[in-house]
Design an enzyme around this catalytic site. Structure first.
Site, short mmCIF file in Angstrom:
data_model
loop_
_atom_site.label_atom_id
_atom_site.label_comp_id
_atom_site.label_asym_id
_atom_site.label_seq_id
_atom_site.Cartn_x
_atom_site.Cartn_y
_atom_site.Cartn_z
N TYR A 108 0.85 -1.19 0.00
CA TYR A 108 0.00 0.00 0.00
C TYR A 108 0.88 1.24 0.00
CZ TYR A 108 -3.07 3.71 1.57
OH TYR A 108 -3.75 4.91 1.65
N GLU A 196 -3.52 7.58 -3.95
CA GLU A 196 -3.42 6.27 -3.32
C GLU A 196 -3.19 5.17 -4.35
OE1 GLU A 196 -6.03 4.78 0.25
OE2 GLU A 196 -7.00 4.21 -1.62
#
Ligand code: GDP
Ligand code: MN
Length: 388
Positions: A108, A196
């Site tokens: 991530y 993101e």
């Protein structure tokens, strides 16, 4: 403002973030064409402004162009419901067809503004591919952070230490450092509120790629990014909120039954607080702005009563730049035009309040005019059916 994954990947790629090869399709035939150009296994991904597509069946793999066509036909024209959408879901008008990646690890990487720190923060985690909110709630130690100093900028040593913590070494360390630097530059130059990559994958053949991409933008900075505004897809947004934004009205739908119309964001917050305090629930936040016109008031009114849950309306106006008589005219115009069937309670204070209140009282349209905010809140509590 939000954009689609395929649009975010294009921007990220412009900033040097590696992404899989692929193309967007609006018809099953186009999906087939993209898949045949890519050769081999592909992934067909529903393009919607919501995450959680994987679990909701919005991401499918195909072994042939024919299968890609079939899967695109299953997705296009439907509505996808994920844990991030309303129960009605959002329409799927486009699919992204990409080469399928052999995944070894899912990481991530994200950037948001940390308002408490007054700086952007880059977050990285080895627990990628899943709900990062869940990771933050249950195992926060798995999320690593690096604050971006607004003056000095993002430092290479910080990128290297995040990459190191993600267990990326050798060539991947260099790729990761460049990728983080690029993502940070995109975040800053495009005035993002969120950038993101979840998951950021390491493939079995040792490449590092953004498998998913999400960029949200600060609405207040959109005036300097016409290229971003051009990417807006209003079909993915709440129709009432889209209508409100056309009239430059800040409207956010909530779950209660008391429709609120207020001028000024702070006053709108205070109004919602007092509604809750008396045991009722606001149906929305609505700020027509300090200098609203009678037309904007009328539009705001139409917008807020278009929510079928609204059974009572509370208008709270402070007459400053917007005079109370102008507000009263806006309210009366709207009530006449759309035949409002729910009771309307109005409290106004400030410039020309006597004229405003007189206009409302003498209109014969049944508007309930009260003298103070507490009284207004008690009145809506008495009239609404929605109790806490
Ligand atoms: P989201 O669920 O909306 O966040 O959509 P993502 O684009 O993140 O995809 C969800 C999951 O699908 C990923 O975490 C991967 O596990 C899987 N996935 C997506 N693309 C590929 C691919 O090319 N190959 C493989 N093996 N899995 C993929
Ligand atoms: Mn994702």
């Amino acid at each position: 403002m939000k954009i689609h994954e395929y649009q975010a990947k294009k921007i990220m790629a412009d900033y040097g973030v590696p992404v899989p090869r692929g193309g967007v399709a609006t018809t099953p035939a186009e999906a087939r064409k993209v898949a045949s150009e890519l050769k081999g296994k592909v992934v067909v991904k529903a393009q919607v402004h919501a995450g959680g597509r994987g679990k909701a069946g919005g991401i499918k793999t195909a072994s042939s162009p024919e299968e890609a066509e079939k899967l695109a036909a299953q997705l296009l024209g439907t509505r996808l419901v994920t844990h991030q959408t309303s129960p009605e879901g959002v329409p799927v008008r486009k699919v992204l067809v990409e080469e399928a990646m052999p995944i070894k690890r899912e990481l991530y990487l994200g950037i948001v503004i940390d308002t408490a720190a007054g700086a952007p923060v880059m977050m990285a985690s080895e627990a990628g591919g899943m709900d990062i909110e869940q990771v933050a709630a249950t195992t926060p130690e798995k999320i690593l952070k690096a604050y971006v100093d607004p003056i000095v900028g993002f430092q290479q040593y910080e990128a290297r230490s995040l990459a190191f913590a993600l267990n990326l070494d050798g060539d991947l360390m260099r790729t990761a450092t460049a990728l983080m630097t690029g993502l940070n530059r995109a975040f800053k130059e495009k005035d993002c509120s969120l950038a993101e990559i979840n998951p950021l994958v390491v493939t079995t053949d040792g490449r590092l790629l953004a498998l998913d991409a999400k960029l949200n933008f600060d609405d207040n900075a959109l005036f300097r990014h016409p290229e971003i505004v051009a990417l807006r897809d209003t079909e993915q947004e709440d129709p009432i909120e889209v209508e409100a934004s056309k009239h430059e009205i800040s409207y956010i739908k909530l779950n209660g039954t008391v429709g609120c119309m207020v001028n000024g964001a702070g006053l709108a917050m205070a109004t919602m607080d007092i509604i809750k305090q008396v045991g009722a629930e606001p149906a929305n936040f609505l700020d027509v702005g300090g200098g609203a016109s009678a037309e904007q008031i009328a539009s705001a009114f139409k917008i807020l009563v278009s929510d079928p849950k609204v059974d009572t309306v509370l208008v709270n106006v402070f007459g400053g730049i917007l005079r109370c008589d102008i507000a009263a005219r806006g309210i009366l115009d709207a009530v006449k035009e759309i035949e409002v069937k729910v009771p309307i309670v109005v409290r106004m204070r400030g410039t020309n309040m006597e004229e405003g209140m007189k206009m409302l009282r003498e209109s014969g349209l049944g508007v309930i005019v009260v003298n103070d905010l507490r009284q207004a809140a008690n009145k809506v509590k008495e009239l609404t059916k929605g109790k806490r």
